[in-house]
Motif scaffolding. Structure first.
Motif, PDB file in Angstrom:
ATOM      1  N   SER A  45       0.824  -1.213   0.000  1.00  0.00           N
ATOM      2  CA  SER A  45       0.000   0.000   0.000  1.00  0.00           C
ATOM      3  C   SER A  45       0.861   1.268   0.000  1.00  0.00           C
ATOM      4  N   PHE A  46       1.945   1.269   0.752  1.00  0.00           N
ATOM      5  CA  PHE A  46       2.818   2.440   0.782  1.00  0.00           C
ATOM      6  C   PHE A  46       3.516   2.649  -0.559  1.00  0.00           C
ATOM      7  N   TYR A  47       3.984   1.557  -1.165  1.00  0.00           N
ATOM      8  CA  TYR A  47       4.708   1.678  -2.420  1.00  0.00           C
ATOM      9  C   TYR A  47       3.781   1.977  -3.598  1.00  0.00           C
ATOM     10  N   VAL A  48       2.584   1.435  -3.578  1.00  0.00           N
ATOM     11  CA  VAL A  48       1.613   1.774  -4.623  1.00  0.00           C
ATOM     12  C   VAL A  48       1.221   3.240  -4.503  1.00  0.00           C
ATOM     13  N   THR A  49       1.065   3.724  -3.280  1.00  0.00           N
ATOM     14  CA  THR A  49       0.758   5.142  -3.071  1.00  0.00           C
ATOM     15  C   THR A  49       1.870   6.023  -3.624  1.00  0.00           C
ATOM     16  N   ILE A 100       3.920   5.238  -6.043  1.00  0.00           N
ATOM     17  CA  ILE A 100       3.899   5.137  -7.503  1.00  0.00           C
ATOM     18  C   ILE A 100       2.796   6.020  -8.079  1.00  0.00           C
ATOM     19  N   ILE A 101       1.648   6.057  -7.419  1.00  0.00           N
ATOM     20  CA  ILE A 101       0.566   6.940  -7.862  1.00  0.00           C
ATOM     21  C   ILE A 101       1.009   8.392  -7.776  1.00  0.00           C
ATOM     22  N   ALA A 102       1.679   8.749  -6.688  1.00  0.00           N
ATOM     23  CA  ALA A 102       2.187  10.120  -6.552  1.00  0.00           C
ATOM     24  C   ALA A 102       3.243  10.414  -7.609  1.00  0.00           C
ATOM     25  N   TRP A 103       4.084   9.456  -7.902  1.00  0.00           N
ATOM     26  CA  TRP A 103       5.114   9.619  -8.924  1.00  0.00           C
ATOM     27  C   TRP A 103       4.483   9.923 -10.280  1.00  0.00           C
ATOM     28  N   ILE A 104       3.419   9.173 -10.608  1.00  0.00           N
ATOM     29  CA  ILE A 104       2.730   9.391 -11.881  1.00  0.00           C
ATOM     30  C   ILE A 104       2.109  10.793 -11.913  1.00  0.00           C
ATOM     31  N   GLN A 105       1.499  11.194 -10.808  1.00  0.00           N
ATOM     32  CA  GLN A 105       0.836  12.487 -10.787  1.00  0.00           C
ATOM     33  C   GLN A 105       1.812  13.663 -10.738  1.00  0.00           C
ATOM     34  N   LEU A 106       2.911  13.492 -10.016  1.00  0.00           N
ATOM     35  CA  LEU A 106       3.885  14.584  -9.883  1.00  0.00           C
ATOM     36  C   LEU A 106       4.833  14.681 -11.073  1.00  0.00           C
ATOM     37  N   GLY A 107       5.108  13.547 -11.693  1.00  0.00           N
ATOM     38  CA  GLY A 107       6.082  13.541 -12.779  1.00  0.00           C
ATOM     39  C   GLY A 107       7.481  13.234 -12.285  1.00  0.00           C
ATOM     40  N   HIS A 108       7.663  13.116 -10.984  1.00  0.00           N
ATOM     41  CA  HIS A 108       8.945  12.714 -10.395  1.00  0.00           C
ATOM     42  C   HIS A 108       8.646  11.928  -9.125  1.00  0.00           C
ATOM     43  N   PHE A 109       9.648  11.173  -8.662  1.00  0.00           N
ATOM     44  CA  PHE A 109       9.440  10.373  -7.455  1.00  0.00           C
ATOM     45  C   PHE A 109       9.217  11.312  -6.274  1.00  0.00           C
ATOM     46  N   PRO A 110       8.221  11.048  -5.434  1.00  0.00           N
ATOM     47  CA  PRO A 110       7.931  11.953  -4.316  1.00  0.00           C
ATOM     48  C   PRO A 110       9.089  12.041  -3.329  1.00  0.00           C
ATOM     49  N   ARG A 111       9.343  13.258  -2.854  1.00  0.00           N
ATOM     50  CA  ARG A 111      10.451  13.498  -1.929  1.00  0.00           C
ATOM     51  C   ARG A 111       9.896  13.864  -0.560  1.00  0.00           C
ATOM     52  N   PRO A 112      10.502  13.310   0.501  1.00  0.00           N
ATOM     53  CA  PRO A 112      10.051  13.658   1.850  1.00  0.00           C
ATOM     54  C   PRO A 112      10.237  15.147   2.128  1.00  0.00           C
ATOM     55  N   ASN A 113       9.357  15.716   2.897  1.00  0.00           N
ATOM     56  CA  ASN A 113       9.363  17.118   3.331  1.00  0.00           C
ATOM     57  C   ASN A 113       9.203  18.119   2.186  1.00  0.00           C
ATOM     58  N   ILE A 114       9.042  17.663   0.973  1.00  0.00           N
ATOM     59  CA  ILE A 114       8.832  18.575  -0.158  1.00  0.00           C
ATOM     60  C   ILE A 114       7.460  18.319  -0.786  1.00  0.00           C
ATOM     61  N   ASP A 115       7.220  17.085  -1.164  1.00  0.00           N
ATOM     62  CA  ASP A 115       5.952  16.723  -1.799  1.00  0.00           C
ATOM     63  C   ASP A 115       5.010  16.146  -0.748  1.00  0.00           C
ATOM     64  N   ASP A 116       4.069  16.938  -0.298  1.00  0.00           N
ATOM     65  CA  ASP A 116       3.128  16.496   0.729  1.00  0.00           C
ATOM     66  C   ASP A 116       2.078  15.582   0.106  1.00  0.00           C
ATOM     67  N   PRO A 117       1.949  14.332   0.584  1.00  0.00           N
ATOM     68  CA  PRO A 117       0.996  13.408  -0.034  1.00  0.00           C
ATOM     69  C   PRO A 117      -0.464  13.859   0.095  1.00  0.00           C
ATOM     70  N   GLY A 136      -6.181  14.227  -6.811  1.00  0.00           N
ATOM     71  CA  GLY A 136      -6.425  13.159  -7.779  1.00  0.00           C
ATOM     72  C   GLY A 136      -6.598  11.812  -7.089  1.00  0.00           C
ATOM     73  N   MET A 137      -5.936  10.801  -7.627  1.00  0.00           N
ATOM     74  CA  MET A 137      -6.016   9.448  -7.067  1.00  0.00           C
ATOM     75  C   MET A 137      -5.402   9.357  -5.668  1.00  0.00           C
ATOM     76  N   MET A 138      -4.565  10.306  -5.326  1.00  0.00           N
ATOM     77  CA  MET A 138      -3.957  10.306  -3.993  1.00  0.00           C
ATOM     78  C   MET A 138      -4.997  10.527  -2.908  1.00  0.00           C
ATOM     79  N   ASP A 139      -6.116  11.143  -3.243  1.00  0.00           N
ATOM     80  CA  ASP A 139      -7.180  11.338  -2.263  1.00  0.00           C
ATOM     81  C   ASP A 139      -7.771  10.004  -1.816  1.00  0.00           C
ATOM     82  N   ILE A 140      -7.606   8.965  -2.614  1.00  0.00           N
ATOM     83  CA  ILE A 140      -8.066   7.616  -2.246  1.00  0.00           C
ATOM     84  C   ILE A 140      -6.907   6.787  -1.698  1.00  0.00           C
ATOM     85  N   ALA A 141      -5.762   6.824  -2.371  1.00  0.00           N
ATOM     86  CA  ALA A 141      -4.623   5.976  -2.012  1.00  0.00           C
ATOM     87  C   ALA A 141      -4.038   6.334  -0.647  1.00  0.00           C
TER      88      ALA A 141
END
Length: 146
Positions: A44-48, A50-67, A72-77
């Motif tokens: 569940s954490f890794y799929v979340t 990956i969903i953020a990666w698809i939506q952001l266009g880059h791999f999510p970074r701690p303390n920068i990209d707030d989940p 979008g789909m992150m509201d469910i994941a």
């Protein structure tokens, strides 16, 4: 009970077999849900992410990209991956109990060696999931929790 003399005998057994097959599929799906809980938790954490990666266009970074603010789909994941750790006190013992009974392989599940194998496999799944989430490759859990 009154039996219809015009009804062939095989129809009763065919309908019983259909109900039995659907019941077995349902029981097996529930069994997998409980038995594979450690896999669902880690995935569940890794799929979340990956969903953020698809939506952001880059791999999510701690303390920068707030989940929570990606949308979008992150509201469910995001809430789903937050719910799975909360049910851990119930699901881990339930998964361990599921290792003693497998609804599909009834003759095998009655053997002590097969049940022992399922218990050892479940404990290994829990240990792998725990190790994966504690080591946190890619800092996914850290990103999710920030």
């Amino acid at each position: 009970m009154y039996e219809n003399p015009y009804q062939p005998e095989f129809t009763t057994s065919v309908f019983a077999a259909e109900r039995s097959a659907s019941t077995i599929c349902f029981k097996f799906a529930l069994w997998l849900l409980g038995y594979l809980y450690p896999v669902w938790l880690a995935a569940s954490f890794y799929v979340t992410s990956i969903i953020a990666w698809i939506q952001l266009g880059h791999f999510p970074r701690p303390n920068i990209d707030d989940p929570k603010s990606i949308g979008g789909m992150m509201d469910i994941a995001y809430p789903v991956s937050g719910l799975l750790p909360l049910v851990m006190p119930v699901m881990v013992p339930l998964g361990l109990a599921a290792s003693f009974y497998c609804p599909v392989w009834k003759p095998l599940s009655e053997r002590k060696a097969f049940r022992g194998l399922l218990v050892v496999l479940y404990i290994a799944l829990c240990a792998i999931a725990w190790r994966l989430l504690s080591e946190d490759p890619g800092r996914v859990v850290e990103w999710w929790a920030d």
